[in-house]
Design a protein around this motif. Structure first.
Motif, PDB file in Angstrom:
ATOM      1  N   GLY A   1       0.814  -1.212   0.000  1.00 36.13           N
ATOM      2  CA  GLY A   1       0.000   0.000   0.000  1.00 36.13           C
ATOM      3  C   GLY A   1       0.846   1.260   0.000  1.00 36.13           C
ATOM      4  O   GLY A   1       0.550   2.211  -0.723  1.00 36.13           O
ATOM      5  N   ARG A   2       1.911   1.279   0.822  1.00 30.74           N
ATOM      6  CA  ARG A   2       2.820   2.437   0.842  1.00 30.74           C
ATOM      7  C   ARG A   2       3.483   2.611  -0.520  1.00 30.74           C
ATOM      8  O   ARG A   2       3.668   3.719  -0.998  1.00 30.74           O
ATOM      9  CB  ARG A   2       3.865   2.284   1.941  1.00 30.74           C
ATOM     10  CG  ARG A   2       3.334   2.577   3.331  1.00 30.74           C
ATOM     11  CD  ARG A   2       4.466   2.732   4.347  1.00 30.74           C
ATOM     12  NE  ARG A   2       5.335   1.566   4.389  1.00 30.74           N
ATOM     13  CZ  ARG A   2       5.214   0.540   5.235  1.00 30.74           C
ATOM     14  NH1 ARG A   2       4.244   0.563   6.133  1.00 30.74           N
ATOM     15  NH2 ARG A   2       6.034  -0.483   5.201  1.00 30.74           N
ATOM     16  N   GLY A   3       3.841   1.488  -1.155  1.00 26.69           N
ATOM     17  CA  GLY A   3       4.444   1.540  -2.487  1.00 26.69           C
ATOM     18  C   GLY A   3       3.489   2.141  -3.505  1.00 26.69           C
ATOM     19  O   GLY A   3       3.894   2.924  -4.372  1.00 26.69           O
ATOM     20  N   LEU A   4       2.224   1.792  -3.420  1.00 28.23           N
ATOM     21  CA  LEU A   4       1.216   2.327  -4.338  1.00 28.23           C
ATOM     22  C   LEU A   4       1.067   3.836  -4.151  1.00 28.23           C
ATOM     23  O   LEU A   4       0.990   4.577  -5.126  1.00 28.23           O
ATOM     24  CB  LEU A   4      -0.117   1.615  -4.103  1.00 28.23           C
ATOM     25  CG  LEU A   4      -1.254   1.958  -5.053  1.00 28.23           C
ATOM     26  CD1 LEU A   4      -0.902   1.506  -6.478  1.00 28.23           C
ATOM     27  CD2 LEU A   4      -2.529   1.288  -4.606  1.00 28.23           C
ATOM     28  N   VAL A   5       1.058   4.283  -2.899  1.00 28.23           N
ATOM     29  CA  VAL A   5       0.945   5.714  -2.611  1.00 28.23           C
ATOM     30  C   VAL A   5       2.165   6.452  -3.137  1.00 28.23           C
ATOM     31  O   VAL A   5       2.053   7.512  -3.755  1.00 28.23           O
ATOM     32  CB  VAL A   5       0.758   5.958  -1.087  1.00 28.23           C
ATOM     33  CG1 VAL A   5       0.868   7.435  -0.756  1.00 28.23           C
ATOM     34  CG2 VAL A   5      -0.574   5.417  -0.617  1.00 28.23           C
ATOM     35  N   THR A   6       3.353   5.884  -2.931  1.00 26.13           N
ATOM     36  CA  THR A   6       4.590   6.500  -3.413  1.00 26.13           C
ATOM     37  C   THR A   6       4.590   6.579  -4.930  1.00 26.13           C
ATOM     38  O   THR A   6       4.932   7.597  -5.516  1.00 26.13           O
ATOM     39  CB  THR A   6       5.818   5.689  -2.919  1.00 26.13           C
ATOM     40  OG1 THR A   6       5.748   5.564  -1.506  1.00 26.13           O
ATOM     41  CG2 THR A   6       7.114   6.369  -3.315  1.00 26.13           C
ATOM     42  N   GLN A   7       4.165   5.502  -5.567  1.00 24.91           N
ATOM     43  CA  GLN A   7       4.107   5.448  -7.027  1.00 24.91           C
ATOM     44  C   GLN A   7       3.134   6.500  -7.565  1.00 24.91           C
ATOM     45  O   GLN A   7       3.428   7.200  -8.534  1.00 24.91           O
ATOM     46  CB  GLN A   7       3.683   4.056  -7.478  1.00 24.91           C
ATOM     47  CG  GLN A   7       3.705   3.859  -8.977  1.00 24.91           C
ATOM     48  CD  GLN A   7       3.255   2.450  -9.355  1.00 24.91           C
ATOM     49  OE1 GLN A   7       2.649   1.747  -8.540  1.00 24.91           O
ATOM     50  NE2 GLN A   7       3.545   2.048 -10.575  1.00 24.91           N
ATOM     51  N   ALA A   8       1.973   6.652  -6.951  1.00 25.67           N
ATOM     52  CA  ALA A   8       0.980   7.644  -7.374  1.00 25.67           C
ATOM     53  C   ALA A   8       1.527   9.055  -7.174  1.00 25.67           C
ATOM     54  O   ALA A   8       1.285   9.944  -7.992  1.00 25.67           O
ATOM     55  CB  ALA A   8      -0.319   7.462  -6.606  1.00 25.67           C
ATOM     56  N   GLY A   9       2.290   9.257  -6.110  1.00 27.26           N
ATOM     57  CA  GLY A   9       2.891  10.565  -5.835  1.00 27.26           C
ATOM     58  C   GLY A   9       3.944  10.929  -6.871  1.00 27.26           C
ATOM     59  O   GLY A   9       4.082  12.088  -7.259  1.00 27.26           O
ATOM     60  N   ASN A  10       4.717   9.942  -7.342  1.00 27.72           N
ATOM     61  CA  ASN A  10       5.771  10.193  -8.339  1.00 27.72           C
ATOM     62  C   ASN A  10       5.199  10.543  -9.712  1.00 27.72           C
ATOM     63  O   ASN A  10       5.822  11.261 -10.468  1.00 27.72           O
ATOM     64  CB  ASN A  10       6.687   8.970  -8.466  1.00 27.72           C
ATOM     65  CG  ASN A  10       7.535   8.777  -7.216  1.00 27.72           C
ATOM     66  OD1 ASN A  10       7.739   9.714  -6.455  1.00 27.72           O
ATOM     67  ND2 ASN A  10       8.028   7.573  -7.002  1.00 27.72           N
TER      68      ASN A  10
END
Length: 168
Positions: free
Chosen positions: A152-161
């Motif tokens: 989930g944290r990875g998905l949020v980071t990816q969406a932020g990038n």
């Protein structure tokens, strides 16, 4: 405008369906002031589910009954009283009477109790109600748990990038 009359109503004008709907919406907006977390009278403060159930009972009643025949103010208080029982958040009917006085729309206890019987008959004794509260709480809790996970944290980071864009 309203229809001119009907044989059973004499010279009293009838409401159109849209006028009746507007009236019901107005009365439904008063339910949270009578019962619920933000009730005017502190003794009538209950969970939001009680106000939601009262609204549902009130609207369900008027699906097959008219505001021209049954006083919505009295039926509203009866719906609040019945909802408090259905949701296991019982309160003394006298508190609801006091609540109506606080709202400058007094409904005496005897009228509330009589209207409760009419309400029960009008909803065909169907007290089963479905509310989204538990489901929404469950979804939000699942989402919180997922967002705390590594995936989930990875998905949020990816969406932020990517700036939250979908590639267009």
């Amino acid at each position: 405008g309203p229809q001119l009359s009907s044989p059973s109503r004499g010279s009293h004008p009838l409401l159109t369906p849209s006028e009746e709907s507007l009236l019901l919406t107005f009365y439904c907006s008063k339910i949270p002031l009578l019962i619920g977390p933000h009730a005017t009278l502190p003794r009538c403060r209950r969970d939001a589910k009680v106000a939601a159930s009262a609204s549902l009972l009130f609207r369900r009643f008027y699906l097959s009954n008219s505001v021209m025949v049954h006083d919505p103010k009295t039926m509203l208080v009866a719906a609040a009283f019945l909802a408090s029982k259905v949701e296991d958040a019982m309160l003394d009917v006298r508190y609801l009477e006091m609540g109506t006085k606080e709202m400058n729309a007094h409904v005496p206890v005897n009228e509330i109790l009589e209207a409760e019987v009419k309400l029960l008959k009008g909803v065909d004794f169907d007290l089963l109600m479905f509310h989204p509260y538990k489901m929404v709480l469950s979804y939000t809790e699942d989402l919180r748990t997922y967002l705390k996970s590594e995936k989930g944290r990875g998905l949020v980071t990816q969406a932020g990038n990517t700036g939250g864009s979908n590639g267009n």
